[in-house]
Design an enzyme around this catalytic site. Structure first.
Site, mmCIF file in Angstrom:
data_model
loop_
_atom_site.group_PDB
_atom_site.id
_atom_site.type_symbol
_atom_site.label_atom_id
_atom_site.label_comp_id
_atom_site.label_asym_id
_atom_site.label_seq_id
_atom_site.Cartn_x
_atom_site.Cartn_y
_atom_site.Cartn_z
ATOM 1 N N TYR A 21 40.852 41.030 35.498
ATOM 2 C CA TYR A 21 41.373 39.825 36.154
ATOM 3 C C TYR A 21 40.223 38.934 36.625
ATOM 4 O O TYR A 21 40.193 37.732 36.344
ATOM 5 C CB TYR A 21 42.281 40.215 37.332
ATOM 6 C CG TYR A 21 42.744 39.036 38.143
ATOM 7 C CD1 TYR A 21 43.696 38.156 37.632
ATOM 8 C CD2 TYR A 21 42.231 38.796 39.411
ATOM 9 C CE1 TYR A 21 44.115 37.063 38.367
ATOM 10 C CE2 TYR A 21 42.651 37.712 40.157
ATOM 11 C CZ TYR A 21 43.597 36.841 39.635
ATOM 12 O OH TYR A 21 44.001 35.750 40.366
ATOM 13 N N GLU A 43 51.123 35.455 43.403
ATOM 14 C CA GLU A 43 50.505 35.255 44.724
ATOM 15 C C GLU A 43 51.544 35.377 45.833
ATOM 16 O O GLU A 43 51.267 35.966 46.881
ATOM 17 C CB GLU A 43 49.793 33.900 44.795
ATOM 18 C CG GLU A 43 48.550 33.801 43.936
ATOM 19 C CD GLU A 43 47.395 34.700 44.352
ATOM 20 O OE1 GLU A 43 47.443 35.318 45.448
ATOM 21 O OE2 GLU A 43 46.429 34.797 43.577
ATOM 22 N N TRP A 51 46.339 43.080 46.335
ATOM 23 C CA TRP A 51 46.303 42.435 45.019
ATOM 24 C C TRP A 51 46.351 43.496 43.922
ATOM 25 O O TRP A 51 46.912 43.280 42.858
ATOM 26 C CB TRP A 51 45.067 41.542 44.896
ATOM 27 C CG TRP A 51 45.092 40.755 43.621
ATOM 28 C CD1 TRP A 51 44.197 40.848 42.600
ATOM 29 C CD2 TRP A 51 46.049 39.788 43.213
ATOM 30 N NE1 TRP A 51 44.551 39.994 41.572
ATOM 31 C CE2 TRP A 51 45.691 39.335 41.943
ATOM 32 C CE3 TRP A 51 47.204 39.258 43.804
ATOM 33 C CZ2 TRP A 51 46.430 38.378 41.246
ATOM 34 C CZ3 TRP A 51 47.932 38.305 43.110
ATOM 35 C CH2 TRP A 51 47.541 37.876 41.848
#
Length: 184
Positions: A21, A43, A51
């Site tokens: 990522y 998000e 995350w």
């Protein structure tokens, strides 16, 4: 500690997940409205969680939300909402699910008015974080300060995704439009 530095201290398995990522997506511009919507949904779903949890569930999100096709998600029915609430492959939070569907409709409206969601973002760029937060809270659902900051950082509209000593930093700069280099 920056995301760049945090990855260095992770175990090999965690590092591989985050590095993919970090090195290829984080901070890079996105020019596809469906992918911008995807990032916003991810998000929003990260709120209150790590995350890493979201990265592990990304494939589940893509499957559950029809690969983030805006028109499809905007047309979701109550049956789709219930299906999502029962899907263990995503975050099963009614407020976040409702926000995704409502935000898909909002993005379609903005796209119709401005040609694309990206164009709407460009129209408002540059803004300091505080002004972006006010705009997003007025326009979208479930978009508090941290969500807006991370979303805009992750797509290159706010600085901070990478430090200037990060190996990926120059790649992010190269991927941004020329006008973006001079703006906050």
């Amino acid at each position: 500690m920056s995301y760049c530095r945090a990855i260095e201290s992770m175990s090999a398995e965690r590092k591989a997940l985050h590095k993919a990522y970090h090195d290829k997506l984080y901070g890079f511009p996105i020019h596809d409205d469906n992918e911008l919507f995807c990032r916003l949904v991810l998000e929003i779903n990260q709120a209150g969680l790590s995350w890493e949890t979201i990265l592990k569930k990304e494939a589940g999100f893509r499957n559950a939300y029809d690969n983030f096709d805006l028109k499809t998600v905007a047309a979701y029915t109550d049956a789709d909402r219930e299906r999502l609430l029962a899907d263990a492959g995503i975050i099963r939070n009614r407020l976040k699910i409702n926000a995704a569907i409502d935000n898909a409709n909002t993005i379609l409206r903005l796209s119709n008015e401005h040609g694309s969601f990206e164009n709407w973002l460009d129209l408002h760029h540059p803004k300091p974080k505080e002004e972006w937060v006010k705009l997003f809270k007025k326009t979208f659902r479930f978009t508090g300060g941290e969500i807006v900051n991370e979303f805009l950082m992750s797509i290159g509209y706010l600085p901070g995704a990478h430090t200037d000593d990060c190996a990926v930093y120059s790649n992010v700069l190269d991927a941004k439009p020329k006008w973006a280099h001079d703006k906050p």
